[in-house]
Motif scaffolding. Structure first.
Motif, PDB file in Angstrom:
ATOM      1  N   GLN A 762       0.848  -1.186   0.000  1.00 22.16           N
ATOM      2  CA  GLN A 762       0.000   0.000   0.000  1.00 22.16           C
ATOM      3  C   GLN A 762       0.878   1.229   0.000  1.00 22.16           C
ATOM      4  O   GLN A 762       1.844   1.312   0.749  1.00 22.16           O
ATOM      5  CB  GLN A 762      -0.902   0.001   1.238  1.00 22.16           C
ATOM      6  CG  GLN A 762      -1.843   1.188   1.294  1.00 22.16           C
ATOM      7  CD  GLN A 762      -2.835   1.068   2.442  1.00 22.16           C
ATOM      8  OE1 GLN A 762      -3.512   0.058   2.578  1.00 22.16           O
ATOM      9  NE2 GLN A 762      -2.908   2.090   3.282  1.00 22.16           N
ATOM     10  N   THR A 763       0.540   2.188  -0.860  1.00 21.53           N
ATOM     11  CA  THR A 763       1.292   3.439  -0.934  1.00 21.53           C
ATOM     12  C   THR A 763       0.447   4.576  -0.380  1.00 21.53           C
ATOM     13  O   THR A 763      -0.759   4.426  -0.185  1.00 21.53           O
ATOM     14  CB  THR A 763       1.704   3.759  -2.376  1.00 21.53           C
ATOM     15  OG1 THR A 763       0.524   3.990  -3.155  1.00 21.53           O
ATOM     16  CG2 THR A 763       2.502   2.615  -2.984  1.00 21.53           C
ATOM     17  N   ALA A 764       1.072   5.705  -0.142  1.00 22.48           N
ATOM     18  CA  ALA A 764       0.382   6.874   0.394  1.00 22.48           C
ATOM     19  C   ALA A 764       0.390   7.985  -0.651  1.00 22.48           C
ATOM     20  O   ALA A 764       1.458   8.430  -1.071  1.00 22.48           O
ATOM     21  CB  ALA A 764       1.052   7.352   1.679  1.00 22.48           C
ATOM     22  N   ASN A 765      -0.787   8.380  -1.090  1.00 26.01           N
ATOM     23  CA  ASN A 765      -0.911   9.506  -2.020  1.00 26.01           C
ATOM     24  C   ASN A 765       0.021   9.336  -3.224  1.00 26.01           C
ATOM     25  O   ASN A 765       0.716  10.260  -3.632  1.00 26.01           O
ATOM     26  CB  ASN A 765      -0.597  10.823  -1.292  1.00 26.01           C
ATOM     27  CG  ASN A 765      -1.058  12.037  -2.070  1.00 26.01           C
ATOM     28  OD1 ASN A 765      -2.037  11.975  -2.790  1.00 26.01           O
ATOM     29  ND2 ASN A 765      -0.358  13.144  -1.907  1.00 26.01           N
ATOM     30  N   GLN A 766       0.001   8.142  -3.811  1.00 24.24           N
ATOM     31  CA  GLN A 766       0.888   7.838  -4.928  1.00 24.24           C
ATOM     32  C   GLN A 766       0.404   8.531  -6.194  1.00 24.24           C
ATOM     33  O   GLN A 766      -0.731   8.318  -6.625  1.00 24.24           O
ATOM     34  CB  GLN A 766       0.955   6.329  -5.163  1.00 24.24           C
ATOM     35  CG  GLN A 766       1.878   5.907  -6.285  1.00 24.24           C
ATOM     36  CD  GLN A 766       3.327   6.237  -5.999  1.00 24.24           C
ATOM     37  OE1 GLN A 766       3.805   6.011  -4.893  1.00 24.24           O
ATOM     38  NE2 GLN A 766       4.032   6.776  -6.972  1.00 24.24           N
ATOM     39  N   THR A 767       1.232   9.382  -6.795  1.00 21.93           N
ATOM     40  CA  THR A 767       0.851  10.096  -8.019  1.00 21.93           C
ATOM     41  C   THR A 767       1.750   9.756  -9.200  1.00 21.93           C
ATOM     42  O   THR A 767       1.288   9.677 -10.328  1.00 21.93           O
ATOM     43  CB  THR A 767       0.870  11.613  -7.789  1.00 21.93           C
ATOM     44  OG1 THR A 767       2.156  12.000  -7.301  1.00 21.93           O
ATOM     45  CG2 THR A 767      -0.195  12.023  -6.781  1.00 21.93           C
ATOM     46  N   GLY A 789      -2.378   2.988  -5.560  1.00 22.53           N
ATOM     47  CA  GLY A 789      -2.642   3.051  -4.128  1.00 22.53           C
ATOM     48  C   GLY A 789      -2.370   1.733  -3.451  1.00 22.53           C
ATOM     49  O   GLY A 789      -1.762   1.676  -2.380  1.00 22.53           O
ATOM     50  N   THR A 790      -2.847   0.634  -4.066  1.00 26.16           N
ATOM     51  CA  THR A 790      -2.528  -0.713  -3.609  1.00 26.16           C
ATOM     52  C   THR A 790      -2.005  -1.502  -4.790  1.00 26.16           C
ATOM     53  O   THR A 790      -2.647  -1.545  -5.841  1.00 26.16           O
ATOM     54  CB  THR A 790      -3.766  -1.410  -3.012  1.00 26.16           C
ATOM     55  OG1 THR A 790      -4.250  -0.656  -1.896  1.00 26.16           O
ATOM     56  CG2 THR A 790      -3.427  -2.805  -2.543  1.00 26.16           C
TER      57      THR A 790
END
Length: 849
Positions: A762-767, A789-790
């Motif tokens: 899981q990533t945080a605020n992945q852009t 995001g996941t």
């Protein structure tokens, strides 16, 4: 022509044919990006969008669906196959027997929506053409939990085709406002198609949850002409053409996949000779919605009585989204809306168009007129006739001083409205001519106005600013220089024939004209093929009768009063709704009024009282002297459902009695809803909620069974390739990994029990976009995954104890300092001994939703 036979085609007797050939090179729309936002106007040259004449001579694989009737109760059962084909088949993961190079189409069943996905992984690579001609579509979805948006809930869904032609077709949506499970998203939904033509088609009924009967997303040259969209006085959408979902939320079919395939910005677009009318309510469903299309032309269209949303809403709204290495620019696109008629609704135009938009020679009748010109674009309102016009000409929102877009107001970053050579007539007293929006949008510096005729009594207030300060005509002229040559009172635009057209320089090299013009429609609108209307009208008549038996309103002002002790007064509704209502005032408790209400359809009906405006006090309803339900109060606009009554055909006495002295009831209508249908729909909704809750519990049980590792707390193994640092976003800790292609980061995890595990991160605020490869104990494992995001990274078999688990950045190959925000690593046991004891939710009959 070669006839095509397969298990998905039943032969030419049903009008299904296919031709096969080679595709010519696709058109190119290279995505434009700039290092930083630039809201300044850009010079443009107007090139009128051409009318298409499909099918073209290009040798394409062609699917033809002709002269058939579909009563659509379900979406295609092949939803999973389509999804697999669209996103995974090109990666070499097609199941046995699945041809990844062939177009998938579902069109053989008369109860299923037509559904087509191109084989080229995008319209630019497509070699396919779809022709739907002379067909009738009754859209009456019955199955599945339709709470979630699904564009395939349309009569025709087509994605990634080279050409799409829909001609001489009838679309009737039976979607009911009382049943949220049976939504119709669109009649035609085309995404990522290179050329689209919709001609001589009739659309009627409710669409909801999206934007229109005709819905084009990210398509190339498009031509919509000679069509009629009849909202049937229900919530409905009209024509929707855009890059993405609109309102600044731009999406691309190929974002994160292959941006070079995106048709961005879409267009050119031509909308001509269309008639769009009679919608009520508000679900963000404009009559004509055009967003980020370059260029566009709307000509000789009539849009009338379009409820609480826009008759037309056009412009650019994508200048603020970061994409890849830069921002999407203010394109310098341009549009023209001319020789149209707009009445009874709102007009919102010219949002963020670098090249501007010309609104000319149109007839505007009783419509709120809202300019939102920002991010460099200006709106040129020239040579129009406003007749009649009430209250204001140009408004913020509903004549108030709060802007519809609070951050920008009506004007910002260079946008203006130029209002020249217009004729404005009003027999009513006008409150003001120009009203500002929000603080960044002062009227005094954003409107340029002159050489107009205002054929009305001069209003005391000419302009109202955002701070509610006011300017009269003399102050308006002195402070702004505006309307010094405009005529107030009866007159003619012919007085301005000799004005130098250089006074206003229109964008794109378009000629400016002064003097009287022929404003309004220049020809007939709607369907030109009489055979289409001959098919549509009997179907509409039958459907209307069916709906009336299910649910209908009786307006009190249309039925006789047989007795009364309460005072009554008939009032007119605002123009957007039409009709009227009755205000009932009770001086004393017990005051009443009795109406003689005809009941056309015998049977069990729920009875509801509808209030147009807030009232006061408590009331009771009796039908044929029998009390129905409890006392009710309608102190705000809405309705009170009283209960079920078994009606015989004929007239019945409806008596409203005040419980409290001084009570007021603003009675808009009495509503009848078929009780059997209401109860059936309630059961369906309860079942849908049960399925959703079961799925939620199953998901929660699976989530609880995961072995979770907070990545900021994991030991780093070896030397990280790339830069690794600690960071926080919205209270969530993560490790920011800034990587170049082939860089590696590894962490140590302790596995409590040997087994096979599905690995996800899981990533945080992945852009940032890219692809990573899972590494376990120094070896590639699982499967590559796109940054999201996941990220599901595949299954791995692990022994009990410590392991090194990490990622290698494999795409894009030229990546440098790409940002990956690593928050959590999860392991989910795949062997039955370690899986949670939960029952999966029951499959739904539509096979996917």
């Amino acid at each position: 022509m070669i006839e095509f036979f397969s298990r998905r085609c039943v032969g030419p007797t049903l009008g299904l044919f296919i031709t096969m050939g080679l595709s010519a090179m696709a058109l190119a729309w290279p995505p434009e990006t700039i290092p930083q936002l630039d809201p300044s106007p850009r010079p443009v040259e107007w090139v009128e969008p051409a009318a298409l004449d499909l099918p073209s001579d290009e040798n394409l694989q062609t699917i033809t669906v002709k002269d058939r009737t579909f009563t659509i109760t379900r979406i295609s059962k092949a939803a999973d196959t389509q999804t697999f084909h669209r996103w995974q088949a090109r990666q070499g993961e097609a199941p046995a027997g699945f041809d990844a190079n062939a177009a998938f189409a579902s069109y053989e069943k008369p109860d299923e929506a037509l559904s087509f996905v191109g084989s080229g992984t995008g319209g630019k690579r497509s070699a396919e053409r779809l022709v739907v001609q002379g067909c009738t579509f009754i859209i009456d979805f019955q199955e599945g939990n339709f709470e979630k948006f699904n564009p395939r809930r349309s009569a025709i869904y087509v994605e990634g085709y080279k050409e799409v032609l829909v001609r001489d077709c009838v679309f009737i949506s039976k979607s009911r406002p009382s049943d949220p499970l049976r939504k119709t998203i669109a009649s035609i939904y085309a995404a990522d198609c290179v050329k689209v033509q919709v001609q001589d088609c009739y659309f009627a009924g409710r669409t909801t949850g999206w934007r229109g009967h005709i819905n084009l997303w990210g398509c190339g040259p498009s031509d919509i002409r000679n069509c009629e969209i009849d909202g049937r006085k229900r919530v409905a959408g009209g024509v929707w053409v855009a890059t993405g979902v609109g309102e600044g939320k731009i999406g691309f079919p190929h974002e994160g996949d292959d941006p070079s395939l995106s048709i961005y910005p879409p267009g050119p677009l031509r909308v001509e000779n269309c008639y769009i009318h009679d919608q009520v309510g508000k679900e963000n469903s404009d009559g004509i919605y055009i967003q980020s299309v370059r260029p566009y032309l709307v000509r000789n269209c009539k849009v009338s009585t379009w409820g609480d949303d826009s008759l037309i809403d056009a412009g650019f709204r994508d200048t603020s989204k970061k994409w890849g290495d830069g921002f999407l620019p203010n394109h310098g696109g341009m549009g023209i809306v001319e020789h149209c008629e707009f009445s009874n609704g709102w007009i919102k135009d010219s949002v963020g168009m670098g090249g501007g938009m010309i609104f000319r020679n149109n007839l505007v009748k009783n419509a709120w007129f809202f300019p939102y010109a920002f991010d460099g674009g200006s709106w040129y309102v020239v040579g129009n006739r406003f007749d009649p016009m009430a209250r204001v000409v140009l408004s913020g929102k509903n004549g108030q001083t709060d802007g519809w877009t609070p951050g920008e107001g009506m004007f910002a970053k260079g946008g203006k409205m130029l209002f020249f050579n217009n004729y404005v007539k009003s027999g009513a007293k006008v409150a003001a001519i120009f009203v500002a929006g929000a603080k960044p949008a002062p009227v005094a510096t954003s409107v340029v106005s002159d050489y107009n005729v205002f054929d009305m009594a001069p209003p005391a207030t000419w302009a109202i600013e955002f701070d509610k300060s006011t300017l009269n005509l003399e102050q308006w002229r002195e402070r702004t220089g505006n309307d010094k040559n405009s005529r107030i009172g009866a007159g003619s635009l012919d007085d301005f024939k000799q004005v130098d057209p250089k006074t206003v320089k229109l964008p794109g090299g378009v000629e400016m004209k002064f003097g009287a013009v022929d404003a309004g429609l220049s020809g007939p609108v709607g369907v030109r093929n009489p055979a289409v209307l001959q098919r549509a009208l009997p179907l509409l008549k039958a459907f209307d009768e069916e709906l009336r038996a299910e649910s209908y309103n009786v307006d009190p002002e249309t039925v006789p009063v047989t007795a009364q002790t309460a005072a009554t007064k008939k009032e007119s509704r605002p123009w957007a709704s039409g009709g009227g209502y009755q205000t009932i005032d009770a001086k004393n408790a017990g005051d009443s009024i009795t109406f003689r209400v005809p009941v056309t359809y015998p049977g069990r009906y729920y009875v509801t009282t509808l209030a147009a405006l807030p009232g006061s006090g408590n009331w009771r309803l009796a039908i044929d002297d029998k009390p129905i339900g409890e006392a009710f109060a309608l102190t705000k606009r809405g309705g009170a459902r009283h209960g079920v009554v078994d009606f015989t055909a004929g007239e019945h006495a409806f008596t409203f009695t005040a419980v409290d002295a001084g009570a007021r009831l603003v009675l808009d209508a009495v509503r009848f809803d078929n009780a059997d249908l209401v109860e059936q729909q309630a059961k369906r909704q309860q079942e849908a909620r049960g399925r959703a809750e079961a799925a939620k519990q199953a998901k929660a049980a699976i989530d609880a069974s995961k072995i979770k590792f907070a990545i900021p707390e994991l030991p780093v193994v070896g030397k990280t390739k790339g830069h690794l640092s600690e960071s926080v976003v919205k209270g969530r800790k993560y490790r920011l990994w800034q990587a170049s292609a082939q860089d590696v980061v590894m962490f140590e995890v302790e596995v409590p029990k040997a087994g096979t595990y599905a690995v996800s991160i899981q990533t945080a605020n992945q852009t940032d976009k890219g692809v990573v490869q899972l590494i376990v104990d120094k070896a590639d494992a699982g499967k590559p995954a796109k940054l999201a995001g996941t990220m599901s990274l595949g299954d791995v078999t692990l022994t009990e104890g410590n392991h090194s688990v990490g990622l290698r950045l494999i795409e894009p190959k030229n990546a440098k300092d790409l940002k990956v925000r690593l928050e959590r690593l999860d392991l989910l046991a795949q062997d039955k001994a370690n899986q949670p004891a939960v029952e999966p939710p029951a499959p739904q009959p539509d096979g996917g939703e």
